[in-house]
Motif scaffolding. Structure first.
Motif, PDB file in Angstrom:
ATOM      1  N   UNK A 146      -5.395   6.940  -2.214  1.00  0.00           N
ATOM      2  CA  UNK A 146      -6.460   6.314  -2.988  1.00  0.00           C
ATOM      3  C   UNK A 146      -6.354   6.601  -4.485  1.00  0.00           C
ATOM      4  N   UNK A 147      -5.539   7.595  -4.840  1.00  0.00           N
ATOM      5  CA  UNK A 147      -5.339   7.880  -6.260  1.00  0.00           C
ATOM      6  C   UNK A 147      -4.229   7.019  -6.865  1.00  0.00           C
ATOM      7  N   UNK A 148      -3.514   6.309  -6.017  1.00  0.00           N
ATOM      8  CA  UNK A 148      -2.395   5.496  -6.495  1.00  0.00           C
ATOM      9  C   UNK A 148      -2.870   4.475  -7.521  1.00  0.00           C
ATOM     10  N   UNK A 149      -2.169   4.428  -8.626  1.00  0.00           N
ATOM     11  CA  UNK A 149      -2.543   3.517  -9.705  1.00  0.00           C
ATOM     12  C   UNK A 149      -2.069   2.099  -9.387  1.00  0.00           C
ATOM     13  N   UNK A 150      -2.889   1.152  -9.726  1.00  0.00           N
ATOM     14  CA  UNK A 150      -2.580  -0.253  -9.458  1.00  0.00           C
ATOM     15  C   UNK A 150      -1.691  -0.789 -10.582  1.00  0.00           C
ATOM     16  N   UNK A 151      -0.478  -0.254 -10.633  1.00  0.00           N
ATOM     17  CA  UNK A 151       0.430  -0.579 -11.742  1.00  0.00           C
ATOM     18  C   UNK A 151       0.945  -2.016 -11.724  1.00  0.00           C
ATOM     19  N   UNK A 152       0.838  -2.660 -10.578  1.00  0.00           N
ATOM     20  CA  UNK A 152       1.301  -4.048 -10.490  1.00  0.00           C
ATOM     21  C   UNK A 152       0.130  -5.025 -10.406  1.00  0.00           C
ATOM     22  N   UNK A 153      -1.055  -4.560 -10.734  1.00  0.00           N
ATOM     23  CA  UNK A 153      -2.225  -5.449 -10.702  1.00  0.00           C
ATOM     24  C   UNK A 153      -2.000  -6.638 -11.623  1.00  0.00           C
ATOM     25  N   UNK A 175      10.485  -2.377 -16.521  1.00  0.00           N
ATOM     26  CA  UNK A 175       9.610  -3.362 -17.163  1.00  0.00           C
ATOM     27  C   UNK A 175       8.571  -2.727 -18.072  1.00  0.00           C
ATOM     28  N   UNK A 176       8.749  -1.421 -18.346  1.00  0.00           N
ATOM     29  CA  UNK A 176       7.873  -0.689 -19.275  1.00  0.00           C
ATOM     30  C   UNK A 176       6.438  -0.620 -18.793  1.00  0.00           C
ATOM     31  N   UNK A 177       6.228  -0.738 -17.453  1.00  0.00           N
ATOM     32  CA  UNK A 177       4.905  -0.516 -16.876  1.00  0.00           C
ATOM     33  C   UNK A 177       4.775   0.981 -16.662  1.00  0.00           C
ATOM     34  N   UNK A 178       3.573   1.498 -16.759  1.00  0.00           N
ATOM     35  CA  UNK A 178       3.352   2.939 -16.612  1.00  0.00           C
ATOM     36  C   UNK A 178       3.947   3.453 -15.317  1.00  0.00           C
ATOM     37  N   UNK A 179       4.687   4.546 -15.385  1.00  0.00           N
ATOM     38  CA  UNK A 179       5.370   5.095 -14.226  1.00  0.00           C
ATOM     39  C   UNK A 179       4.364   5.613 -13.208  1.00  0.00           C
ATOM     40  N   UNK A 180       4.625   5.295 -11.953  1.00  0.00           N
ATOM     41  CA  UNK A 180       3.735   5.736 -10.882  1.00  0.00           C
ATOM     42  C   UNK A 180       3.933   7.226 -10.634  1.00  0.00           C
ATOM     43  N   UNK A 224       4.752  -1.951  -0.272  1.00  0.00           N
ATOM     44  CA  UNK A 224       4.595  -1.069  -1.427  1.00  0.00           C
ATOM     45  C   UNK A 224       4.065  -1.844  -2.626  1.00  0.00           C
ATOM     46  N   UNK A 225       4.573  -3.046  -2.847  1.00  0.00           N
ATOM     47  CA  UNK A 225       4.090  -3.865  -3.960  1.00  0.00           C
ATOM     48  C   UNK A 225       2.612  -4.177  -3.797  1.00  0.00           C
ATOM     49  N   UNK A 226       2.202  -4.469  -2.578  1.00  0.00           N
ATOM     50  CA  UNK A 226       0.786  -4.751  -2.318  1.00  0.00           C
ATOM     51  C   UNK A 226      -0.066  -3.514  -2.612  1.00  0.00           C
ATOM     52  N   UNK A 227       0.425  -2.337  -2.193  1.00  0.00           N
ATOM     53  CA  UNK A 227      -0.317  -1.097  -2.439  1.00  0.00           C
ATOM     54  C   UNK A 227      -0.453  -0.811  -3.928  1.00  0.00           C
ATOM     55  N   UNK A 228       0.486  -1.304  -4.726  1.00  0.00           N
ATOM     56  CA  UNK A 228       0.445  -1.109  -6.178  1.00  0.00           C
ATOM     57  C   UNK A 228      -0.343  -2.214  -6.880  1.00  0.00           C
ATOM     58  N   UNK A 229      -0.948  -3.119  -6.109  1.00  0.00           N
ATOM     59  CA  UNK A 229      -1.855  -4.096  -6.689  1.00  0.00           C
ATOM     60  C   UNK A 229      -1.296  -5.476  -6.927  1.00  0.00           C
ATOM     61  N   UNK A 230      -0.059  -5.732  -6.525  1.00  0.00           N
ATOM     62  CA  UNK A 230       0.555  -7.034  -6.793  1.00  0.00           C
ATOM     63  C   UNK A 230       0.058  -8.106  -5.828  1.00  0.00           C
ATOM     64  N   UNK A 231       0.196  -9.339  -6.253  1.00  0.00           N
ATOM     65  CA  UNK A 231      -0.008 -10.513  -5.403  1.00  0.00           C
ATOM     66  C   UNK A 231       1.364 -10.826  -4.818  1.00  0.00           C
ATOM     67  N   UNK A 232       1.546 -10.609  -3.518  1.00  0.00           N
ATOM     68  CA  UNK A 232       2.883 -10.597  -2.916  1.00  0.00           C
ATOM     69  C   UNK A 232       3.116 -11.802  -2.016  1.00  0.00           C
ATOM     70  N   UNK A 233       4.269 -12.438  -2.218  1.00  0.00           N
ATOM     71  CA  UNK A 233       4.729 -13.518  -1.345  1.00  0.00           C
ATOM     72  C   UNK A 233       6.036 -13.087  -0.699  1.00  0.00           C
ATOM     73  N   UNK A 234       6.123 -13.218   0.619  1.00  0.00           N
ATOM     74  CA  UNK A 234       7.323 -12.843   1.366  1.00  0.00           C
ATOM     75  C   UNK A 234       7.916 -14.083   2.010  1.00  0.00           C
ATOM     76  N   UNK A 288       6.428 -13.081 -11.589  1.00  0.00           N
ATOM     77  CA  UNK A 288       6.772 -12.083 -12.598  1.00  0.00           C
ATOM     78  C   UNK A 288       7.981 -11.263 -12.166  1.00  0.00           C
ATOM     79  N   UNK A 289       8.075 -11.004 -10.863  1.00  0.00           N
ATOM     80  CA  UNK A 289       9.175 -10.195 -10.323  1.00  0.00           C
ATOM     81  C   UNK A 289       9.660 -10.841  -9.032  1.00  0.00           C
ATOM     82  N   UNK A 290      10.970 -10.958  -8.905  1.00  0.00           N
ATOM     83  CA  UNK A 290      11.575 -11.460  -7.665  1.00  0.00           C
ATOM     84  C   UNK A 290      12.579 -10.426  -7.175  1.00  0.00           C
TER      85      UNK A 290
END
Length: 373
Positions: free
Chosen positions: A143-150, A361-366, A186-196, A232-234
């Motif tokens: 629950x402390x994980x930062x939503x770096x891919x929000x 991508x210079x996003x804050x390191x998890x 993992x991408x979903x847990x980091x807040x991303x909108x994920x398509x598989x 944004x990321x593939x």
């Protein structure tokens, strides 16, 4: 929430007094007439932790049996599920239990592995429930994980492609899709909108991941290119067939004496190269290099020729890091850096791959640690 057998050890009243919350024990006890309790709880949960989990409960979960409150909530929830086994060492090592654990792992369940020590039965060995403090620490980290891919839109391909030859035969490969599924979760847990995008019929991913089903390389190409400009990321983790039949036969191709060329094939379109040649300026494109020789050399060639921002190389000739297994050992290569990861579970590998992409991508390191065993 307690099973009937759990109440033989500790009474529900004890947990109710300690937690100041309702303790659920029976699927058919409905405290709120306007709602179905096990569905309400399944929807409410952000994380489901089953601890301790007996061999019996693990087997029920794997088989999809919902004969009590706990198993009913498990089937109904879309939240991540963690299971902390606790049982006799020989039960934990039994082939039947190993099969059920493997099935749940394929379904996307994470395991907090038991530790070694003195068991309730008097044996000493692996099967002791992980210390409650460690389980709570894992939950706190989750629950402390930062939503770096929000706000980021992520597309991932996973698994093999299936190239139909006739109604009986098809061309495919050994990819299971497990690495791609771990990356999606993992991408979903980091807040991303994920398509598989995958050919696997029941991918082991969170229900919140948008799954685009495909079969052939051509279908994957169409699905990916139709969505690529908005991403944004593939991450191209799928093992795409290099060849496909020149034409599909609606009837089974029969054997004929002296006919050694019944099947003819053509090259498929290189999806990763197509993405690289048409990549928007700020998009991050990541590919995989599954190699059996000169791993780093071949991976670096792919990085350049396909215009990638990162390539993830692994040696598929190894039994513990190739297709179909739950572990991987990869090399992360960018135009300016190289990082060798040790042998890890694919869940842990996905964590470090995303950390590398975030750094790239210079996003804050998890700073969150991976799930501890």
């Amino acid at each position: 929430m307690m099973t009937e057998n759990a109440t033989q050890f500790v009474t529900p009243l004890t947990f109710q007094v300690m937690s100041h919350h309702t303790v659920y024990t029976d699927t058919f006890i409905e405290p709120k007439p306007e709602k179905i309790a096990h569905i309400e709880l399944a929807d409410w949960a952000d994380l489901v932790v089953i601890a301790p989990a007996t061999a019996n409960t693990i087997s029920k979960l794997a088989a999809g049996i919902a004969d009590n409150m706990l198993t009913s909530v498990y089937l109904a929830t879309a939240a991540p599920v963690w299971v902390a086994p606790a049982m006799n060492v020989h039960m934990y090592q039994h082939p039947a239990v190993k099969r059920q654990i493997a099935q749940l792992s394929d379904d996307g369940v994470r395991f907090i592995e038991p530790s070694e020590g003195l068991l309730a039965c008097g044996y000493v060995g692996k099967g002791r429930l992980e210390e409650p403090e460690q389980i709570v620490a894992n939950i706190n980290r989750f629950f402390a994980r930062k939503q770096q891919l929000a706000g980021k839109r992520v597309l991932i391909t996973a698994g093999p492609t299936v190239e139909a030859i006739d109604p009986v035969r098809f061309l495919t490969n050994r990819s299971s899709g497990k690495m791609g599924f771990a990356l999606a979760n993992e991408a979903l847990a980091l807040g991303a909108d994920v398509t598989l995008v995958t050919s696997v019929k029941q991918p082991a991913v969170d229900a919140r991941v948008t799954v685009v089903p495909i079969e052939s390389a051509a279908e994957m190409l169409s699905a990916v290119t139709a969505r690529s400009a908005a991403m944004d990321i593939i991450i191209k983790a799928a093992a795409v067939a290099d060849y496909t039949p020149v034409s599909y036969s609606a009837q089974k191709i029969k054997k004929a004496a002296g006919d050694d060329s019944a099947f003819t094939f053509k090259r498929t379109v290189d999806i990763l190269k197509t993405l690289g040649e048409n990549k928007p300026a700020k998009q991050v494109l990541v590919g995989f290099a599954a190699e059996s020789q000169r791993v780093e050399e071949n991976a670096r060639k792919k990085l350049v020729t396909k215009k990638l921002d990162m390539v993830i190389a692994n040696d598929i000739s190894r039994g513990d890091a190739g297709f179909g297994v739950d572990t991987n050992e990869v090399l992360l290569i960018t135009p300016t850096t190289k990082r060798q990861l040790p042998l890890l579970s694919k869940t842990e590998t996905a964590h470090f791959i995303w950390q590398g992409i975030i750094e790239l991508t210079a996003i804050e390191v998890n700073e969150c640690q991976v799930l501890q065993k």
